[in-house]
Write an enzyme that holds these catalytic residues in place. Structure first.
Site, short mmCIF file in Angstrom:
data_model
loop_
_atom_site.label_atom_id
_atom_site.label_comp_id
_atom_site.label_asym_id
_atom_site.label_seq_id
_atom_site.Cartn_x
_atom_site.Cartn_y
_atom_site.Cartn_z
N ASP A 151 0.82 -1.21 0.00
CA ASP A 151 0.00 0.00 0.00
C ASP A 151 0.85 1.26 0.00
O ASP A 151 0.31 2.37 -0.10
CB ASP A 151 -0.95 0.00 1.21
CG ASP A 151 -2.40 0.04 0.78
OD1 ASP A 151 -2.68 -0.27 -0.39
OD2 ASP A 151 -3.26 0.39 1.60
N ASP A 454 -10.47 -6.17 11.32
CA ASP A 454 -10.45 -7.60 11.63
C ASP A 454 -11.64 -7.99 12.50
O ASP A 454 -12.44 -8.86 12.15
CB ASP A 454 -9.12 -7.99 12.29
CG ASP A 454 -8.67 -7.01 13.36
OD1 ASP A 454 -9.45 -6.11 13.74
OD2 ASP A 454 -7.52 -7.15 13.83
#
Length: 742
Positions: A151, A454
């Site tokens: 990223d 998550d």
């Protein structure tokens, strides 16, 4: 670890693949919960009586109300914790039995997703070691693909992967030939001194690769001397002058193609693909969740494996048989129809003897998931998790179709990975515009809406009906890096606190939406996590109020001779005793537990508090500093202090002010309590005894803070922070003096 009663066998042939062991603590947990709940009811009766009949002044009303609020939060968080204690379950797998029950040709393909964002905070060699460790799995290479999401859009990371691909041609056959268990090269060479010429040669190759990658990172660019062929030239030509990490086109590079690339023995190597999604300053990117969703789509166009492993860049494989353990569950027809994922605990190497920063997070990564196991749905811990690809596309009984058929989880990829059609589609689905007006992040893929992607994703999947399993073998499946400075620990938890608030205050709040869709126990279990930041409320109250009252000679708790004193004592010892027992049973030590509860208090006065403030400022539209990546770079001097067990404050941070104020206030109050004893004022001391105990407990937990206040080294609390804390503590004392005296 405790012994268990074997009650259930997971089997679908004559050879069992897994077993379940209920914990022997289940009955005692439930009995203790009933007793403790009764004691809490008695406590609230006491609080109610104080408020109604003894709060005759504003100061007494404020004191009683504050203690009621603090104890209510403590009680509610204790209640949510009981979800993990109602039916803890342990599991065991038998991977040796798998090949008797399933042919290797029938093994499902696996796509591995590795995420990184910054080559300076997450060194490329960490990415290389993680990638090599999973490429060397005891698993058919033709069924394994590794996708690395960068990223940060860094050519340095791509260069490191090209180097890793060259080394893999030697490393993978070496592991097969010698049946190497530790398949992360860095960890292997550190633990196994060279004993043969073959090992010496391989280590020389590794060190040479490491030196080249380090040189490129230090220079900040890939020099022409390393661009040795046409493939390299085409790959690195994409980094033009206008290419920035915030604004750049999609970069997808097939580093290894298993249909073409072989190791030195002629065996095919797994696919290795570098992916840097398109970035634009005008498009939202949704942090790690967005990166993983791009990998979901890109991998669907290239391999579309039914099983997906997600890993952080520093979380290398420690057991080459881990995929076989996972198949013990995914191959069971009784489970696989609604089995969404299998989660392994996060474990860390390099943690010092007593884990001074509680980086093991034993409750989150080992204790609570055992309780989740009994509820059939442990949460996703962000790494070390094997997903069913199907779980990202709607409920088990209701497939949500993506925008194009090539992204469906049941699509079969027939074209070569480097064919123009596949690469064109891969670039399309990695673009910024692909998710516009689409269901990605909301009904498909990892879920957006919270920084804790998550926990939020597993929560949403389980609300849809997916189940999960916590797999905790004796040999750790993965090892990663833990932060070794206090400010890194606290900054990481600030980020988590913001994300947990986003989860709590969304329409998917576990106390409403969660209980409705999953039941009260699962709803409370997720509420326990999403409400973490509110620990700052009772901790702030108990850190300051009893000590300030003691300094002013005002008693706010029952006397030692009163029965209510025993109730407070039972509640404190009962809660801490049970917590210690859980810790010891999961192979912890007393010193680690003590540091764990100390760090929990520090978090309550720092990152939980500041994370809450930042969330509410963000909700009001006030700009905050944004997302920080936890540094994986090791400073040698800092590492030495960490190994010695010295707290490293190191930098100036406003988060250090509240904890330093609490340390100063509690020390002053405790010293005054000792004066009462030494001067023979037993009558006053009896009424203030509980406050002296609380202050003394605060002093014990603040010992590293006192040490840091007087240290002049780099690891000490900055002088300005200490002076500011002294001034604010004095202001707080004067305010309390005026209020309590009235």
């Amino acid at each position: 670890m405790e012994s268990h009663n074997r009650t259930t066998t997971g089997r679908w042939t004559s050879t069992p693949l897994h077993k379940v062991y209920p914990s022997r603590r289940t009955t005692t947990n439930r009995i203790f919960a009933a007793i403790y709940a009764s004691a809490l009811l008695a406590l609230f009766c006491h609080h109610t009586n104080n408020l109604l009949f003894h709060s005759t002044t504003f100061s007494s009303f404020f004191t009683s109300s504050s203690l009621l609020v603090a104890d209510f939060v403590f009680a509610f968080m204790w209640l949510t914790t009981q979800s993990f204690r109602m039916r803890p379950l342990y599991r065991e797998e038998f991977p040796d039995n798998l090949k008797r029950a399933l042919k290797e040709s029938d093994f499902p393909a696996i796509d591995v997703f590795i995420c990184t964002t910054d080559p300076y905070r997450e060194p490329p060699m960490r990415v290389v070691n993680t990638a090599l460790s999973v490429m060397a799995y005891d698993y058919p290479a033709e069924k394994l693909s590794v996708f690395v999401s960068d990223d940060g859009g860094s050519a340095l990371t791509l260069f490191a992967l090209f180097e890793a691909a060259k080394f893999a041609g030697h490393w993978l056959p070496f592991c097969r030939k010698n049946d190497v268990v530790q398949r992360c090269p860095e960890a292997y060479f550190a633990a196994n001194p060279s004993t043969t010429s073959e090992t010496d040669k391989l280590k020389t190759l590794y060190e040479s690769m490491k030196a080249r990658v380090k040189n490129v990172v230090e220079r900040g660019k890939v020099d022409d001397q390393y661009i040795t062929d046409e493939q390299y030239h085409q790959a690195f030509s994409k980094w033009t002058d206008g290419f920035t990490r915030q604004d750049h086109p999609t970069v997808i590079q097939v580093v290894l193609d298993r249909s073409e690339d072989k190791d030195i023995t002629g065996h095919p190597m797994p696919n290795l693909v570098y992916v840097s999604r398109q970035k634009s300053t005008t498009s939202p990117h949704h942090y790690k969740a967005g990166a993983l969703n791009v990998l979901l789509r890109v991998s669907a166009t290239m391999s579309n494996a039914p099983v997906i492993l997600t890993l952080d860049c520093d979380m290398y494989s420690n057991d080459p048989q881990t995929p076989l353990r996972v198949l013990c569950y995914f191959s069971d027809p009784e489970l696989r129809s609604n089995l969404g994922f299998v989660q392994f605990p996060q474990r860390f190497h390099g943690i010092n003897k007593n884990d001074i920063y509680a980086c093991e997070l034993k409750r989150v990564f080992q204790i609570n998931p055992v309780g989740f196991n009994g509820l059939a749905s442990p949460d996703y811990l962000g790494t070390g998790c094997f997903f069913s690809r199907r779980a990202f596309f709607g409920a088990p009984s209701a497939l949500v179709s993506p925008e194009i058929p090539e992204l469906r989880p049941d699509n079969v990829v027939c074209k070569p990975i480097q064919s123009p059609e596949v690469l064109e589609l891969a670039h399309l689905v990695a673009g910024c515009d692909f998710e516009k007006q689409a269901q990605w992040g909301y009904k498909i893929g990892l879920r957006y809406g919270a920084l804790v992607e998550d926990v939020f994703t597993s929560y949403r999947l389980q609300c849809e009906g997916w189940k999960s399993i916590f797999c905790n073998p004796e040999k750790a499946a993965f090892y990663g890096d833990a932060p070794i400075s206090l400010v890194d620990v606290l900054n990481q938890n600030v980020r988590w606190s913001i994300g947990l608030h986003e989860m709590t205050f969304s329409k998917y709040c576990p106390l409403t939406f969660g209980i409705c869709y999953m039941g009260i126990l699962m709803g409370f279990a997720y509420a326990h996590y999403s409400l973490w930041p509110i620990w700052s409320i009772p901790m702030a109250i108990y850190a300051f109020l009893p000590s300030l009252a003691l300094l002013n000679g005002v008693s706010i708790f029952p006397k030692v001779s009163e029965p209510w004193f025993l109730l407070y004592l039972f509640l404190f010892l009962g809660s801490y005793g049970q917590d210690l027992l859980d810790f010891i049973i999961e192979e912890g030590t007393f010193k680690k537990w003590w540091n764990d509860q100390r760090i929990w208090m520090i978090k309550g006065l720092s990152c939980f508090l500041f994370g809450s403030i930042e969330y509410f400022l963000k909700s009001l539209g006030i700009s905050t500093h944004g997302f920080d990546v936890t540094s994986k770079v090791v400073d040698q001097e800092q590492s030495k202090r960490y190994e010695q067990g010295v707290f490293d404050f190191g930098v100036e941070s406003p988060m250090f002010v509240p904890m330093t104020m609490a340390a100063i206030t509690n020390l002053a109050a405790f010293c005054l309590g000792l004066v009462f004893v030494l001067t023979g004022r037993e009558s006053a001391f009896e009424g203030l005894f509980m406050q002296v105990l609380i202050s003394g407990f605060g002093v014990l937990n603040s010992l590293p803070v006192y040490e840091a206040m007087i240290m002049s080294s780099k690891s000490g609390i900055p002088t300005r922070t200490t002076l500011l804390s002294v001034v604010l503590s004095s202001v707080l004392f004067v305010t309390a003096f005026v209020a309590l005296r009235k």
